[in-house]
Scaffold this motif. Structure first.
Motif, mmCIF file in Angstrom:
data_model
loop_
_atom_site.group_PDB
_atom_site.id
_atom_site.type_symbol
_atom_site.label_atom_id
_atom_site.label_comp_id
_atom_site.label_asym_id
_atom_site.label_seq_id
_atom_site.Cartn_x
_atom_site.Cartn_y
_atom_site.Cartn_z
ATOM 1 N N ALA A 164 0.817 -1.219 0.000
ATOM 2 C CA ALA A 164 0.000 0.000 0.000
ATOM 3 C C ALA A 164 0.849 1.267 0.000
ATOM 4 O O ALA A 164 0.505 2.256 -0.657
ATOM 5 C CB ALA A 164 -0.949 -0.003 1.195
ATOM 6 N N ASN A 165 1.999 1.217 0.699
ATOM 7 C CA ASN A 165 2.874 2.400 0.694
ATOM 8 C C ASN A 165 3.389 2.679 -0.712
ATOM 9 O O ASN A 165 3.448 3.811 -1.174
ATOM 10 C CB ASN A 165 4.060 2.196 1.650
ATOM 11 N N ASN A 166 3.720 1.583 -1.424
ATOM 12 C CA ASN A 166 4.224 1.736 -2.790
ATOM 13 C C ASN A 166 3.130 2.255 -3.711
ATOM 14 O O ASN A 166 3.383 3.058 -4.608
ATOM 15 C CB ASN A 166 4.758 0.389 -3.298
ATOM 16 N N ASP A 185 1.400 9.027 -6.667
ATOM 17 C CA ASP A 185 1.955 10.389 -6.563
ATOM 18 C C ASP A 185 2.975 10.651 -7.665
ATOM 19 O O ASP A 185 3.033 11.753 -8.229
ATOM 20 C CB ASP A 185 2.593 10.602 -5.184
ATOM 21 N N ARG A 186 3.751 9.618 -8.027
ATOM 22 C CA ARG A 186 4.747 9.815 -9.111
ATOM 23 C C ARG A 186 4.019 10.027 -10.450
ATOM 24 O O ARG A 186 4.354 10.910 -11.225
ATOM 25 C CB ARG A 186 5.685 8.620 -9.193
ATOM 26 N N VAL A 232 3.440 12.596 -14.865
ATOM 27 C CA VAL A 232 2.740 12.252 -16.112
ATOM 28 C C VAL A 232 1.477 13.085 -16.272
ATOM 29 O O VAL A 232 1.293 13.784 -17.258
ATOM 30 C CB VAL A 232 2.381 10.739 -16.161
ATOM 31 N N GLU A 233 0.594 13.017 -15.286
ATOM 32 C CA GLU A 233 -0.723 13.643 -15.454
ATOM 33 C C GLU A 233 -1.303 14.023 -14.092
ATOM 34 O O GLU A 233 -1.496 13.167 -13.243
ATOM 35 C CB GLU A 233 -1.645 12.599 -16.127
ATOM 36 N N GLY A 281 -2.964 13.876 -2.447
ATOM 37 C CA GLY A 281 -1.533 14.062 -2.737
ATOM 38 C C GLY A 281 -0.615 13.876 -1.542
ATOM 39 O O GLY A 281 -1.056 13.602 -0.427
ATOM 40 N N GLY A 282 0.680 14.072 -1.798
ATOM 41 C CA GLY A 282 1.693 13.748 -0.801
ATOM 42 C C GLY A 282 1.807 14.737 0.349
ATOM 43 O O GLY A 282 1.944 14.335 1.513
#
Ligand SMILES: O=C(NC/C=C/[C@H]1O[C@@H](n2cnc(C(F)(F)F)c2)[C@H](O)[C@@H]1O)c1cc([N+](=O)[O-])cc(O)c1O
Ligand SMILES: [Mg+2]
Length: 214
Positions: free
Chosen positions: A22-24, A30-31, A36-37, A43-44
């Motif tokens: 889940a952390n990933n 977020d990445r 990308v979009e 958000g973080g």
């Protein structure tokens, strides 16, 4: 190639994420949104404030209004104690479908349940439908003009108890002025503002934490 942004977000996650982590999943979404979009996940930056409030509250039952792609459901669900439940309402079936896959990818489909429908239809049914008496925490992140009427509906349906924590996204941007005025002036709430930034930007935004006093 996904037709919609949520579908493209899900495809990116399936290609680049680690299933069951889940952390990933949070970091991978977020990445995607940072590189990308853009997408309207909490958000973080604001997410770190959400994490702090969830860990302090340690809720056994959470209600989220506005699932979208499931980012905040995963973000909060990953911090819940075993046996705790997060119910999230989404009125767009296509978004709900993506969110269910994101939540399952994160391995949280036992703790997190997505209900499809509107608040006016679903909120009055929650006690019966879920065998839940009251919620320990509410996360508001759906239509901004719905925050206030839906908070009043939650009160009327007896779904809040002394100490229930309401955490609202976007109280600065796009803004929820009527909701803010209500929770800050009503004797039924004790409110605290957490300034932050709009997801994946440096525009000012913030969260409002309001404790229901009954
Ligand atoms: O409009 C924003 N959010 C609206 C979010 C809307 C999401 O909540 C769902 N919903 C509506 N009613 C229900 C319920 F509960 F009835 F089921 C669920 C909608 O289908 C959508 O997925 C937003 C906009 C910006 N922005 O920068 O413009 C930034 C943000 O963080 C935002 O949250
Ligand atoms: Mg939001």
């Amino acid at each position: 190639t996904g037709r919609t942004r949520p579908e493209r977000l899900l495809q990116y996650l399936q290609k680049n994420g680690t299933r069951g982590d889940a952390n990933n999943v949070v970091d991978t979404i977020d990445r995607f949104c940072g590189t990308v979009e853009w997408a309207m996940n909490v958000g973080g930056e604001k997410g770190k404030i959400v994490d702090k409030v969830v860990l302090e509250t340690n809720p056994g039952t959470v209600l989220e209004l506005g699932t979208y792609c499931g980012y905040s459901a995963v973000r909060m669900g990953r911090l819940l104690a075993p046996g705790s439940r997060l119910i999230t309402l989404e009125m767009n079936p296509a978004y709900a479908k993506v969110a269910k896959e994101v939540i399952a990818f994160a391995g949280l489909d036992k703790q997190v349940e997505v209900l499809v429908g509107s608040t006016t239809e679903l909120i009055p049914q929650l006690k019966k439908k879920l065998d839940i008496d009251t919620f320990d925490m509410i996360f508001l992140d759906h239509w901004k003009q719905s925050y206030l009427p839906d908070t009043k509906l939650l009160e009327e349906c007896g779904l809040l108890r002394k100490g229930t924590v309401l955490l609202a996204d976007n109280v600065i941007c796009p803004g929820t002025p009527d909701y803010l005025q209500y929770v800050r002036s009503s004797p039924k709430y004790l409110s605290q503002h957490f300034p932050s930034v709009l997801e994946y930007t440096n525009a000012p935004d913030g969260l409002e934490k309001s404790v229901y006093l009954g």
